[in-house]
Design an enzyme around this catalytic site. Structure first.
Site, PDB file in Angstrom:
ATOM      1  N   SER A  52      42.929  11.576  31.732  1.00 25.03           N
ATOM      2  CA  SER A  52      43.894  11.833  30.658  1.00 25.03           C
ATOM      3  C   SER A  52      44.357  10.538  29.991  1.00 25.03           C
ATOM      4  O   SER A  52      44.346   9.464  30.590  1.00 25.03           O
ATOM      5  CB  SER A  52      45.129  12.545  31.223  1.00 25.03           C
ATOM      6  OG  SER A  52      44.763  13.762  31.822  1.00 25.03           O
TER       7      SER A  52
HETATM    8  N1  SAH Z   1      43.765  13.934  37.159  1.00 23.81           N
HETATM    9  C1  SAH Z   1      42.481  13.463  36.679  1.00 23.81           C
HETATM   10  C2  SAH Z   1      42.038  14.167  35.411  1.00 23.81           C
HETATM   11  C3  SAH Z   1      41.199  15.251  35.794  1.00 23.81           C
HETATM   12  S1  SAH Z   1      40.348  16.213  34.602  1.00 23.81           S
HETATM   13  C4  SAH Z   1      42.448  11.962  36.498  1.00 23.81           C
HETATM   14  O1  SAH Z   1      43.480  11.321  36.666  1.00 23.81           O
HETATM   15  O2  SAH Z   1      41.369  11.438  36.223  1.00 23.81           O
HETATM   16  C5  SAH Z   1      40.537  17.759  35.446  1.00 23.81           C
HETATM   17  C6  SAH Z   1      39.818  17.878  36.761  1.00 23.81           C
HETATM   18  O3  SAH Z   1      40.138  19.148  37.296  1.00 23.81           O
HETATM   19  C7  SAH Z   1      38.289  17.826  36.646  1.00 23.81           C
HETATM   20  O4  SAH Z   1      37.779  16.806  37.438  1.00 23.81           O
HETATM   21  C8  SAH Z   1      37.859  19.213  37.148  1.00 23.81           C
HETATM   22  O5  SAH Z   1      36.643  19.200  37.875  1.00 23.81           O
HETATM   23  C9  SAH Z   1      39.034  19.594  38.038  1.00 23.81           C
HETATM   24  N2  SAH Z   1      39.179  21.013  38.303  1.00 23.81           N
HETATM   25  C10 SAH Z   1      39.001  22.068  37.475  1.00 23.81           C
HETATM   26  N3  SAH Z   1      39.260  23.214  38.120  1.00 23.81           N
HETATM   27  C11 SAH Z   1      39.607  22.889  39.393  1.00 23.81           C
HETATM   28  C12 SAH Z   1      39.980  23.647  40.556  1.00 23.81           C
HETATM   29  N4  SAH Z   1      40.058  24.983  40.552  1.00 23.81           N
HETATM   30  N5  SAH Z   1      40.256  22.977  41.677  1.00 23.81           N
HETATM   31  C13 SAH Z   1      40.186  21.616  41.737  1.00 23.81           C
HETATM   32  N6  SAH Z   1      39.839  20.856  40.686  1.00 23.81           N
HETATM   33  C14 SAH Z   1      39.556  21.492  39.526  1.00 23.81           C
END
Ligand code: SAH
Length: 204
Positions: A52
């Protein structure tokens, strides 16, 4: 980044600003993107996912009102950057990610930085982490169609949860406060997150 993107836009919590000053964001992106790591935008992290924008990380972190002793659950480890920021502000971070390569990379960075109060697992985070519940704060960093019920159940009282809720293109950031057995919801911003995929999210 701190002055121009965070303070100027209204981030005030000194602990959040200090944590984001301290955590080396460039270590959470691939080498070719390191020069852009402190830019005012999200960046790709592989597997179709993104880290993000710094302002959104700050805004979501500030909304949890962390003081230090909390147990925090994060859903969507991605690069690990958000978990790293949270780990400077609470006692322990539990972070869940469904894509195993991302978890592997994030763990290497946590080890390198000696952020030993972060534990992670590969799973569908929409079911939470029942064995470690309750959590004083929960942050979901992927957008879902609604708030996953298991996460509300695993939120401590008092406790705060933040999650982007809406369609697959556009969501609103909802902050849920649990207090005295009741829940209240406030909307703080319009955002675009990648999909929350799972049993209580979007279908695969
Ligand atoms: N917090 C992260 C941004 C992540 S983007 C950072 O600081 O880089 C969102 C993430 O959520 C992705 O990696 C995606 O694979 C994950 N995601 C989506 N659905 C999910 C679920 N049900 N459980 C765990 N992770 C999930």
């Amino acid at each position: 980044m701190i002055e121009q993107q965070l303070i100027r836009r209204g981030i005030k919590d000194q602990r959040v600003l200090d944590a984001m000053r301290q955590v080396p964001r460039h270590l959470f992106v691939e080498d070719a993107l390191q020069a852009h790591a402190y830019g005012d935008f999200p960046l790709p992290i592989g597997s179709g996912q993104t880290i993000s924008q710094p302002y959104i990380v700050a805004l979501m972190t500030e909304a949890l009102h962390l003081k230090g002793p909390e147990k925090v659950l994060e859903i969507g480890t991605g690069s690990g950057y958000q978990a790293a920021v949270l780990s400077r502000l609470c006692q322990r971070v539990y972070t869940v990610e469904r894509i195993d390569i991302l978890v592997g990379r994030a763990r290497k960075v946590f080890d390198r930085l000696r952020y030993h109060n972060i534990v992670s697992r590969i799973d569908d985070g929409t079911v939470g982490w029942p064995a470690e519940a309750p959590f004083d704060a929960i942050m979901v960093t992927a957008g879902g169609p609604h708030i996953p019920q298991p996460l509300l159940a695993q939120l401590a009282d008092p406790g705060r949860l933040i999650i982007p809720v809406g369609s697959q293109g556009l969501q609103e950031l909802q902050v849920v406060e649990k207090k005295g057995g009741t829940l209240s919801v406030a909307v703080i911003e319009q955002v675009r997150f990648v999909d929350l995929i799972g049993a209580h999210g979007w279908p695969i």
